[in-house]
Every structure is written in structure tokens, then in C-alpha cells.
Scaffold this motif. Sequence first.
Motif, PDB file in Angstrom:
ATOM      1  N   ARG A   1     -27.311  11.931  -1.502  1.00  0.00           N
ATOM      2  CA  ARG A   1     -28.166  12.188  -2.629  1.00  0.00           C
ATOM      3  C   ARG A   1     -29.298  13.372  -2.218  1.00  0.00           C
ATOM      4  O   ARG A   1     -29.711  14.284  -2.848  1.00  0.00           O
ATOM      5  CB  ARG A   1     -28.755  11.141  -3.227  1.00  0.00           C
ATOM      6  CG  ARG A   1     -27.744  10.199  -3.697  1.00  0.00           C
ATOM      7  CD  ARG A   1     -27.196  10.359  -5.165  1.00  0.00           C
ATOM      8  NE  ARG A   1     -26.153  11.367  -5.093  1.00  0.00           N
ATOM      9  CZ  ARG A   1     -24.833  11.175  -4.519  1.00  0.00           C
ATOM     10  NH1 ARG A   1     -24.439  10.095  -4.382  1.00  0.00           N
ATOM     11  NH2 ARG A   1     -24.137  12.159  -4.638  1.00  0.00           N
TER      12      ARG A   1
ATOM     13  N   LEU B   1     -28.069  16.744  -1.917  1.00  0.00           N
ATOM     14  CA  LEU B   1     -27.998  17.234  -3.328  1.00  0.00           C
ATOM     15  C   LEU B   1     -29.287  17.856  -3.834  1.00  0.00           C
ATOM     16  O   LEU B   1     -29.598  18.736  -4.224  1.00  0.00           O
ATOM     17  CB  LEU B   1     -27.207  16.524  -4.115  1.00  0.00           C
ATOM     18  CG  LEU B   1     -25.676  16.153  -3.909  1.00  0.00           C
ATOM     19  CD1 LEU B   1     -25.315  15.187  -5.054  1.00  0.00           C
ATOM     20  CD2 LEU B   1     -25.048  17.473  -4.009  1.00  0.00           C
ATOM     21  N   ARG B   2     -30.528  17.030  -3.504  1.00  0.00           N
ATOM     22  CA  ARG B   2     -31.526  17.422  -3.882  1.00  0.00           C
ATOM     23  C   ARG B   2     -32.441  18.516  -3.561  1.00  0.00           C
ATOM     24  O   ARG B   2     -32.869  19.516  -3.893  1.00  0.00           O
ATOM     25  CB  ARG B   2     -32.782  16.302  -3.613  1.00  0.00           C
ATOM     26  CG  ARG B   2     -34.194  16.610  -4.285  1.00  0.00           C
ATOM     27  CD  ARG B   2     -35.168  15.643  -3.667  1.00  0.00           C
ATOM     28  NE  ARG B   2     -35.440  16.061  -2.451  1.00  0.00           N
ATOM     29  CZ  ARG B   2     -36.216  17.136  -2.168  1.00  0.00           C
ATOM     30  NH1 ARG B   2     -36.861  17.812  -2.857  1.00  0.00           N
ATOM     31  NH2 ARG B   2     -36.506  17.570  -1.012  1.00  0.00           N
TER      32      ARG B   2
ATOM     33  N   GLN C   1     -27.579  17.797  -8.695  1.00  0.00           N
ATOM     34  CA  GLN C   1     -27.575  16.432  -8.812  1.00  0.00           C
ATOM     35  C   GLN C   1     -26.135  15.920  -9.666  1.00  0.00           C
ATOM     36  O   GLN C   1     -25.768  16.867 -10.185  1.00  0.00           O
ATOM     37  CB  GLN C   1     -28.670  15.928  -9.619  1.00  0.00           C
ATOM     38  CG  GLN C   1     -28.812  16.529 -11.248  1.00  0.00           C
ATOM     39  CD  GLN C   1     -30.099  16.117 -11.947  1.00  0.00           C
ATOM     40  OE1 GLN C   1     -30.683  15.098 -11.367  1.00  0.00           O
ATOM     41  NE2 GLN C   1     -30.075  16.209 -12.990  1.00  0.00           N
ATOM     42  N   GLY C   2     -25.793  14.650  -9.024  1.00  0.00           N
ATOM     43  CA  GLY C   2     -24.645  14.053  -9.867  1.00  0.00           C
ATOM     44  C   GLY C   2     -23.392  14.872  -9.283  1.00  0.00           C
ATOM     45  O   GLY C   2     -22.308  14.572 -10.001  1.00  0.00           O
TER      46      GLY C   2
END
Length: 415
Positions: A200, A203-204, A209-210
Motif C-alpha cells: 500500500r 502504491l501511494r 491506489q487499489g
Amino acid sequence: MKWSVQAAVQYALGHNPDTRAAMERINAAEADLKAARAAFYPQLEVAAEYSRTNNPMYSFGNILNQGMFSDAIDFNDPGTTDTLQTKGLVQYRIYNGGRDRATVEAMGNHSQAFLMENDAVRLQLEFNVVKAFCTIVQAGEVVTSRQSALEAISASLAVARARFDEGSLLREDVLNLEVQQSRAQEQLIQARHSQSLAQRGFLRLLGLQGETVRLDPQATPAQEIPANPDAGKRPELKAMAARIKAREAMVHQARGGYLPTADLFGAYQVDKGTALDEGSGNSWTTGIRLNYTLFNGGRTGAEVERAQAQLREDRERMRSMELAFGLEMEQAVLALHQEEQRLKVTTKLVESAQESARLSRLRFMEGLVLASELIDTENRLTDAWLSHSLASASRKIAVADLRRAAGLSQFSQGK
């Protein structure tokens, strides 16, 4: 998409909100520079106004401007007049004590400082992406180690249950192995959770995201260790040097308040009326204006003192940054040396622990070692794998941190 670390770095540089915000700060600084340069161009104004009045003074002025004066006019009551007035004005400041030039110099250095700060943001982002990438890889290795430990203890538990059924093993030993299996399952769950958190965070950094994170560690060549790292190349220091130049210019700008200003001006005016037989008239005005402030309550002196204090502050901040970055460099070099030594030790540790575990499993199957001894051996193997995985990831992160401390991009395409 399967990410290599170079691809992740390049994507983050184009999509991370921090880099985009830094670019907008640069754009704002460029706009400030353009605004400051406007002082070197003449100012052109146009205006239009229509009015109607019976005020004797204004009405008599309209009569004169429109060329409609006659001896029959009563000065005390010239009557009602109107005028449509259009005016063009050109004004150019030819001297103001060097304040405009100092302002342009200050804004130019501010713009340069923002460019350097943008480089600092990019270098920090590159390091964070590399660190996050290595952390995910290391977290995956931890999951694999925990999974292997669970499989090994489960296999040993199956052997223990078979021996218990044969009457060659105590129930207590079986229970101990079952407890160890539950602990291994718990540790595997925790490792998977840590891996998910690392993904996570990765990805940030990429501004995503997701999405599912899939990495390709093999596509990344080993990063080059700087031969002669120098903290003096840090963009933060270059940015501060530019800010100091801007402060010096602002001192000159403030001192300009002690000097006079001079302006050239010219105007052309057209007056058109309808109340007095369509009267009309044109006029022009040119001249030079000098202004000198004899006393303003000490405001200019205060502005100079303030600018000088800010300059001294930034010089001290520059010195503080040089010391801090020098310490960062030393710490980064020592950390890399430590991780390289640690990696060598853990490599030998894994080799020894693997052989020890292999022998213990065979001896346990033959009933030559206790379940507690087998558990200790398996734990040592797991700990050895984890230490080696952490040392490997830490060594890669240490190289990346040394490049960051030296003001270098992580990869050539990131320069």
C-alpha cells in the motif's frame, strides 16, 4: 503490470503528488519573476469618461477644453455642459535607486532555489521508491520463510503423531509441536499483513491506489556505489545558496528606499461635448517627475535591518545544513559498511542453519532427538533466513541512501 524498480521510480516522478506540487511552486516562482521584470517596461493606460454638470468651475473647464469660450459667457453661471473625455497615458520609471533590478535578481534566485528544491524532492522520492521496493521484496521473502517454517513444522508434526501412535513419543512432545505450528501460522499471518502494508505504501508513492502490486526484482541491476561521495552536491545546499543570493538582492532593494525615484510621463486627452454646439478639443502633457522621501518614520531603515537579519539567518541555516548533510554522509557510509559485513555473516549463518535443520529432522524421524530440540533448530533456521533477508534488503537500501546523501539519482535515467 509487473514493476521493475527503475520503472517504478520513473512513474513516481511523473505521478506522485509531491513532485507535481513542487512543479507548481516553480511555475509560481516563474510568474513572480515575470511580474518583477514588468517594472522595466513602460506602463500604458487608456481611460474614457462621460460627465454632465452645471458646477461653474467644472463647466467653465469643459468650455475651455472644448474650445468654446466667448465673451458672452457668465463666469459665475456658465450654464450646463457635458463632455466625453478619452485619455491615453504613458509612464516610464527611469530610476528608483536600483530597487527594480534588485527585485528581478531576487525573484530569479528564488526561481532557481525552487528548481533545486524540486531536484531534492525528486531525489528523496527516488530513494523512497527504492526503499519501498526493497521492503516489499524483503517482506515477500519473510512470507516465504514463514511459509517454509510452517511446512517444516507441519511435516515434523505428522512424524510426531505417527510416532505417538506407535508409542515411541510422548503426548507432551506432540503438543509442543502443535503449539509451535500455531505460532508459525500466527507469524505467517503477521508477515502477510506487513507485506500488504508495504504494498500500500509503494502504491501511494506512485500516486496509485487499489491496484495489485507485482514486482520484478530480477529486472534491476545492482546499483553503483559512489566512488567519492560528496554531500556538497546536495540540491538542498544549492537551493539555499540561491536563497542567500536572493536575500542579498533584497538587502539592495531595501537600501534603494534611501534614494530618489524619477519617472517620465506623457498624456494625450480628447474632450468632446454636445451641449455647446458640438465643441471639442485636444490636449497633451509631458514631463518628468522626481520624488525623494525626506522622512518616513524610519520605515526604510527597518526594512534594511529586516533584510539584513534574514540574510544572516539564511547564512547560518546554510552552515547548519552543511554540517547536517556531512553527518548524513558519514552515517550512510558507515551503514553501508555495516550491512555488507552483516550480509556476509548471515550468508554463512543460513548455510550452517540449513545443514543443522536437515540433520535434526533426520534424527527426529529416527527418534534420536527430542521435539523441543527440533523446534529450537527450526526456529534457528527461520531466524537465519529472516536475518539474511533483512541484511540483503538493508544493504540495497544503504546503497540507495548513500546515493541520496551524495545528491545523486538512483539510476541514470533518473538524472
